[in-house]
Design a protein around this motif. Sequence first.
Motif, PDB file in Angstrom:
ATOM      1  N   GLY A 660       0.803  -1.465   0.121  1.00 41.89           N
ATOM      2  CA  GLY A 660       0.033  -0.092  -0.110  1.00 41.89           C
ATOM      3  C   GLY A 660       0.753   1.303  -0.040  1.00 41.89           C
ATOM      4  N   TYR A 661       1.957   1.096   0.833  1.00 41.89           N
ATOM      5  CA  TYR A 661       2.808   2.429   0.776  1.00 41.89           C
ATOM      6  C   TYR A 661       3.593   2.644  -0.545  1.00 41.89           C
ATOM      7  CZ  TYR A 661       6.781   5.359   2.627  1.00 41.89           C
ATOM      8  OH  TYR A 661       7.571   6.377   2.827  1.00 41.89           O
ATOM      9  N   GLY A 662       3.791   1.600  -1.260  1.00 45.20           N
ATOM     10  CA  GLY A 662       4.268   1.783  -2.680  1.00 45.20           C
ATOM     11  C   GLY A 662       3.322   2.350  -3.514  1.00 45.20           C
ATOM     12  N   ARG A 663       2.187   1.808  -3.629  1.00 52.58           N
ATOM     13  CA  ARG A 663       1.182   2.286  -4.389  1.00 52.58           C
ATOM     14  C   ARG A 663       0.980   4.051  -4.051  1.00 52.58           C
ATOM     15  NH1 ARG A 663      -2.161  -2.151  -2.325  1.00 52.58           N
ATOM     16  NH2 ARG A 663      -1.651  -4.013  -3.558  1.00 52.58           N
ATOM     17  N   LYS A 664       0.770   4.250  -2.805  1.00 52.16           N
ATOM     18  CA  LYS A 664       0.429   5.667  -2.482  1.00 52.16           C
ATOM     19  C   LYS A 664       1.618   6.432  -2.988  1.00 52.16           C
ATOM     20  CE  LYS A 664      -0.881   5.028   2.285  1.00 52.16           C
ATOM     21  NZ  LYS A 664      -1.106   5.822   3.701  1.00 52.16           N
ATOM     22  N   LEU A 665       2.902   6.165  -2.934  1.00 50.54           N
ATOM     23  CA  LEU A 665       3.807   6.963  -3.060  1.00 50.54           C
ATOM     24  C   LEU A 665       4.164   7.072  -4.639  1.00 50.54           C
ATOM     25  CD1 LEU A 665       4.713   7.018  -0.356  1.00 50.54           C
ATOM     26  CD2 LEU A 665       7.044   7.174  -0.814  1.00 50.54           C
ATOM     27  N   VAL A 666       4.003   6.021  -5.338  1.00 53.00           N
ATOM     28  CA  VAL A 666       3.912   6.148  -7.001  1.00 53.00           C
ATOM     29  C   VAL A 666       2.997   7.011  -7.342  1.00 53.00           C
ATOM     30  CG1 VAL A 666       3.810   4.913  -8.980  1.00 53.00           C
ATOM     31  CG2 VAL A 666       5.152   4.242  -7.377  1.00 53.00           C
ATOM     32  N   GLY A 667       1.645   6.568  -6.848  1.00 54.78           N
ATOM     33  CA  GLY A 667       0.379   7.415  -7.199  1.00 54.78           C
ATOM     34  C   GLY A 667       0.624   8.896  -6.963  1.00 54.78           C
ATOM     35  N   ALA A 668       0.961   9.179  -5.687  1.00 54.20           N
ATOM     36  CA  ALA A 668       1.080  10.754  -5.418  1.00 54.20           C
ATOM     37  C   ALA A 668       2.269  11.434  -6.317  1.00 54.20           C
ATOM     38  CB  ALA A 668       1.453  10.856  -3.969  1.00 54.20           C
ATOM     39  N   ALA A 669       3.385  10.801  -6.446  1.00 53.06           N
ATOM     40  CA  ALA A 669       4.588  11.389  -7.155  1.00 53.06           C
ATOM     41  C   ALA A 669       4.180  11.660  -8.610  1.00 53.06           C
ATOM     42  CB  ALA A 669       5.624  10.444  -7.065  1.00 53.06           C
ATOM     43  N   ALA A 670       3.565  10.634  -9.341  1.00 56.73           N
ATOM     44  CA  ALA A 670       2.902  10.945 -10.450  1.00 56.73           C
ATOM     45  C   ALA A 670       2.050  11.997 -10.693  1.00 56.73           C
ATOM     46  CB  ALA A 670       2.300   9.688 -11.031  1.00 56.73           C
ATOM     47  N   MET A 671       1.193  12.142  -9.524  1.00 56.38           N
ATOM     48  CA  MET A 671       0.335  13.400  -9.534  1.00 56.38           C
ATOM     49  C   MET A 671       0.937  14.806  -9.511  1.00 56.38           C
ATOM     50  SD  MET A 671      -3.122  12.613 -10.023  1.00 56.38           S
ATOM     51  CE  MET A 671      -3.818  13.762  -9.214  1.00 56.38           C
ATOM     52  N   TYR A 672       1.817  14.779  -8.503  1.00 53.38           N
ATOM     53  CA  TYR A 672       2.675  16.149  -8.550  1.00 53.38           C
ATOM     54  C   TYR A 672       3.253  16.367  -9.723  1.00 53.38           C
ATOM     55  CZ  TYR A 672       2.372  16.883  -3.221  1.00 53.38           C
ATOM     56  OH  TYR A 672       1.857  17.172  -2.085  1.00 53.38           O
ATOM     57  N   SER A 673       3.950  15.377 -10.326  1.00 53.80           N
ATOM     58  CA  SER A 673       4.528  15.687 -11.867  1.00 53.80           C
ATOM     59  C   SER A 673       3.659  16.357 -12.829  1.00 53.80           C
ATOM     60  CB  SER A 673       5.344  14.567 -12.226  1.00 53.80           C
ATOM     61  OG  SER A 673       6.418  13.899 -11.514  1.00 53.80           O
ATOM     62  N   TRP A 674       2.535  15.666 -12.771  1.00 52.05           N
ATOM     63  CA  TRP A 674       1.531  15.987 -13.602  1.00 52.05           C
ATOM     64  C   TRP A 674       1.003  17.443 -13.775  1.00 52.05           C
ATOM     65  CZ3 TRP A 674      -4.251  15.622 -13.068  1.00 52.05           C
ATOM     66  CH2 TRP A 674      -5.123  15.657 -14.291  1.00 52.05           C
ATOM     67  N   LEU A 675       0.647  17.534 -12.170  1.00 53.82           N
ATOM     68  CA  LEU A 675      -0.191  18.899 -11.799  1.00 53.82           C
ATOM     69  C   LEU A 675       0.856  20.030 -11.919  1.00 53.82           C
ATOM     70  CD1 LEU A 675      -2.071  17.555  -8.174  1.00 53.82           C
ATOM     71  CD2 LEU A 675      -2.968  18.250 -10.637  1.00 53.82           C
ATOM     72  N   TYR A 676       2.062  19.879 -11.596  1.00 50.32           N
ATOM     73  CA  TYR A 676       2.905  21.016 -11.389  1.00 50.32           C
ATOM     74  C   TYR A 676       4.105  21.220 -12.377  1.00 50.32           C
ATOM     75  CZ  TYR A 676       0.973  21.592  -6.772  1.00 50.32           C
ATOM     76  OH  TYR A 676       0.075  21.740  -5.621  1.00 50.32           O
ATOM     77  N   ASP A 677       4.416  20.091 -13.128  1.00 52.07           N
ATOM     78  CA  ASP A 677       5.469  20.001 -14.139  1.00 52.07           C
ATOM     79  C   ASP A 677       4.808  19.788 -15.521  1.00 52.07           C
ATOM     80  OD1 ASP A 677       7.059  20.384 -12.217  1.00 52.07           O
ATOM     81  OD2 ASP A 677       7.479  18.565 -11.890  1.00 52.07           O
ATOM     82  N   ASN A 678       3.654  19.493 -15.772  1.00 48.36           N
ATOM     83  CA  ASN A 678       2.860  19.136 -16.770  1.00 48.36           C
ATOM     84  C   ASN A 678       3.439  17.894 -17.500  1.00 48.36           C
ATOM     85  OD1 ASN A 678       0.835  21.204 -16.862  1.00 48.36           O
ATOM     86  ND2 ASN A 678       2.607  22.751 -17.526  1.00 48.36           N
ATOM     87  N   GLU A 679       4.097  17.025 -16.667  1.00 48.36           N
ATOM     88  CA  GLU A 679       4.630  15.672 -17.179  1.00 48.36           C
ATOM     89  C   GLU A 679       3.474  14.920 -17.340  1.00 48.36           C
ATOM     90  OE1 GLU A 679       8.270  12.854 -16.316  1.00 48.36           O
ATOM     91  OE2 GLU A 679       6.920  13.417 -14.686  1.00 48.36           O
ATOM     92  N   SER A 680       3.339  13.978 -18.351  1.00 47.82           N
ATOM     93  CA  SER A 680       2.318  13.262 -18.578  1.00 47.82           C
ATOM     94  C   SER A 680       2.557  12.121 -17.601  1.00 47.82           C
ATOM     95  CB  SER A 680       2.338  12.568 -20.209  1.00 47.82           C
ATOM     96  OG  SER A 680       3.361  11.700 -20.148  1.00 47.82           O
ATOM     97  N   ILE A 681       1.352  11.408 -17.356  1.00 46.39           N
ATOM     98  CA  ILE A 681       1.116  10.296 -16.393  1.00 46.39           C
ATOM     99  C   ILE A 681       2.157   9.236 -16.998  1.00 46.39           C
ATOM    100  CG2 ILE A 681      -0.562   8.639 -15.430  1.00 46.39           C
ATOM    101  CD1 ILE A 681      -0.545  11.276 -13.823  1.00 46.39           C
ATOM    102  N   PHE A 682       2.088   9.031 -18.433  1.00 41.08           N
ATOM    103  CA  PHE A 682       2.900   7.973 -18.923  1.00 41.08           C
ATOM    104  C   PHE A 682       4.232   8.222 -18.468  1.00 41.08           C
ATOM    105  CE2 PHE A 682       5.371   6.108 -22.175  1.00 41.08           C
ATOM    106  CZ  PHE A 682       4.569   4.835 -22.529  1.00 41.08           C
ATOM    107  N   ASP A 683       4.931   9.160 -18.872  1.00 44.83           N
ATOM    108  CA  ASP A 683       6.154   9.530 -18.656  1.00 44.83           C
ATOM    109  C   ASP A 683       6.652   9.365 -16.901  1.00 44.83           C
ATOM    110  OD1 ASP A 683       6.775   9.858 -21.272  1.00 44.83           O
ATOM    111  OD2 ASP A 683       6.572  12.138 -21.142  1.00 44.83           O
ATOM    112  N   ALA A 684       5.514  10.070 -16.155  1.00 46.55           N
ATOM    113  CA  ALA A 684       6.030  10.037 -14.836  1.00 46.55           C
ATOM    114  C   ALA A 684       6.042   8.326 -14.525  1.00 46.55           C
ATOM    115  CB  ALA A 684       4.777  10.899 -14.058  1.00 46.55           C
ATOM    116  N   VAL A 685       4.955   7.550 -14.900  1.00 52.83           N
ATOM    117  CA  VAL A 685       5.067   6.112 -14.251  1.00 52.83           C
ATOM    118  C   VAL A 685       6.331   5.413 -14.798  1.00 52.83           C
ATOM    119  CG1 VAL A 685       3.870   3.970 -14.646  1.00 52.83           C
ATOM    120  CG2 VAL A 685       2.585   5.922 -14.059  1.00 52.83           C
ATOM    121  N   LYS A 686       6.578   5.664 -15.946  1.00 54.95           N
ATOM    122  CA  LYS A 686       7.815   5.124 -16.717  1.00 54.95           C
ATOM    123  C   LYS A 686       9.071   5.441 -16.029  1.00 54.95           C
ATOM    124  CE  LYS A 686      10.222   4.744 -21.015  1.00 54.95           C
ATOM    125  NZ  LYS A 686      10.241   5.162 -22.267  1.00 54.95           N
TER     126      LYS A 686
END
Length: 691
Positions: A660-686
Amino acid sequence: MRTSLFIFIVLPSLFGIFFCGCAPSNRDFRQRNFGYDTNYFLGLQNMREGRTKEAVRHFEICVKKGSEYCSRKSDEELAKIGNVRERAEKSVALYEKYTDEESLTQALHALKDGVETNKIIAITNGIDLKTCSNYIAATRLDALEEKGDSRYIASRDEWFLMRPFSREHYSYFRREKNNDNPLIAFREMVYRRDYRAAYAKYVECGENFLLEEQLLSDLGKTFLYSGQDCYSLARIFDGFSARLEGRLERFYAYFYAARLYEKAGNYFSLASNRYRSAMDSALSFADDKKYDNALWYLLHLQLKKSTQSGIDAITSYIGTIKNPEYFDDLFATLAPILLNEHRWNELYAVYKAIENCASDETVSQYAYISGRLFQEGLLPSAPGINKGSEAESAFTRALSSGTEIYYRAMALFQLGLGGEQEEEVMCNCPVDVDADSNKDAERLLEGYAAFGFPEKIYPEFIHFNSKGVFIGTDSAVRLSNFLRDCGENKNEYYPQALRIMSRVVLHANRGLSKEDFKLFFPKNYRSIVERYCEEYTLPQENMYALIRSESFFDSKVYSSAGAIGLTQLMKETAGDVAKKLKVPEFDLLDAETNVQFGSYYLAELNRRLDGEWLPTFFAYNAGISRVRRWIKDSKITFPIKGAVPYDILLEIIPYEETRGYGRKLVGAAAMYSWLYDNESIFDAVKRLMGK
């Protein structure tokens, strides 16, 4: 009016204002927007400045002409003004006007201050001690005891024996001088988890032990944890069931008989039978919570017997579940078992069985895993359908993941979606456009912001929430934004702003935008985080994700395990970091120190794990040695060529907390990149998943 220390910017909105700073706005503008309610807030300001007469005048105007909640709040403030006798009289009048627990509580506080015991007894006559607040009950009992009232013993016993034992009960028990009821002593022992002493007290009670709901529940715990012969104790509960026919308490007789047979071992059939009887008993009284509780234990028992037994029970009972979220942990336990036992077909069968019955979070997990199994060639495709289509269908279902951001992001990655589809998926939340927001409640909360009382917003918001008073999404977003700005000057408002937004995401009356989600994933403590991310070469989004997940930006929080502050460091870990940084003394409750140490530690783990981020997150939670062992073992247990992909590794590691911890951090880090840096979710997950 006292000069503001902060900037307040005014823009049009529902009441003509957005709150962009933690301070009062222009007085005339506020009066135009809040009308007669302005008097309540001005009264509060007068009280804060010691101008009581002016405050009284404003409160009295608001009582007569203000909206529902501001009028009542003014009434409550007036009842606090004056000498002891005056406050008591006004508080009693307040209760006579509103006749609810809140006004009664205020009246009791005032009467206690005035030592008006007879009035306390009179005003609480007719109160139901089984349902009223514990403060009201304890106050009435104190008064009855002080006056030697003949109703005291029966009232005390009703309060102690007919409702859950609380901290207030324990406090009262410790100071009561003549408590001679062994059943009350028994409950106090159970509350302290002194189960051996509680068992001895039960034996002492003998036939006088009452077969009431709370006592049976406490007795079940006592029998389970007192170290006695569980089979013999289960037989006692079987005997109770025969005496409780037609009563709700029969549920507890069956339920604890089942748990005791299960704990005794080798009595699988007896335990299963009693759980089913408990479920039947709950159904006969339409008690959904008790039904789900007994079913949860039955399914775990079946799963403990064998994986196949558990699967069969799940598919048999899945349609009877009352609250799907209650069973999320069961399905979280089952998934890695099925994967590690290579039961791919059974996992897919469970997915299809629960698709319309389990929570969206659980279904999205099983859908995503099923899609990956198709991709890896471990699941056979249906006749005439290729594996790509099967995988795509499963990933599409995983997009509807409730509050689980991780599976949304991973499914987007696998489907290669972006642009408008990406925003539609990542900003998705439950929306009830017909939800009726309470405008008077919103005026009260937004008035606190407009007139400079941020400390009152969150407690009142939670109070409204507990009473089922709905605060509309627009208003809640403004309040969250206001408190976040206040956090720049007083950090305690950061977690309050985030908690308000957390409730918005669960229950909104309009769709949410990327800007709204920035309040759900805020960049609090920005200057500190940016400084140490730059110093230790850390991606800011990863550090924000860690702080948000660990502490919800509450710099003063302690965990039950002893972790401290924003990054939830243990003292031992912090001590090692301090030595490396040559810091002789440190305070983990200091935000800057905590972020510095947490950043250094995260960067060090990432370096030791070759720059791979998911293993780094795992290591922060569970330790680097375990993570290295899990990676090594996965190459043996999972039958695919090459290294096991990290998204599959996440599903097969043995600790649900770490998964659960891994899911939370990956999801949150992807959201931060997408929201503030306009990085696509695809690139953030990769980038985050590495493989």
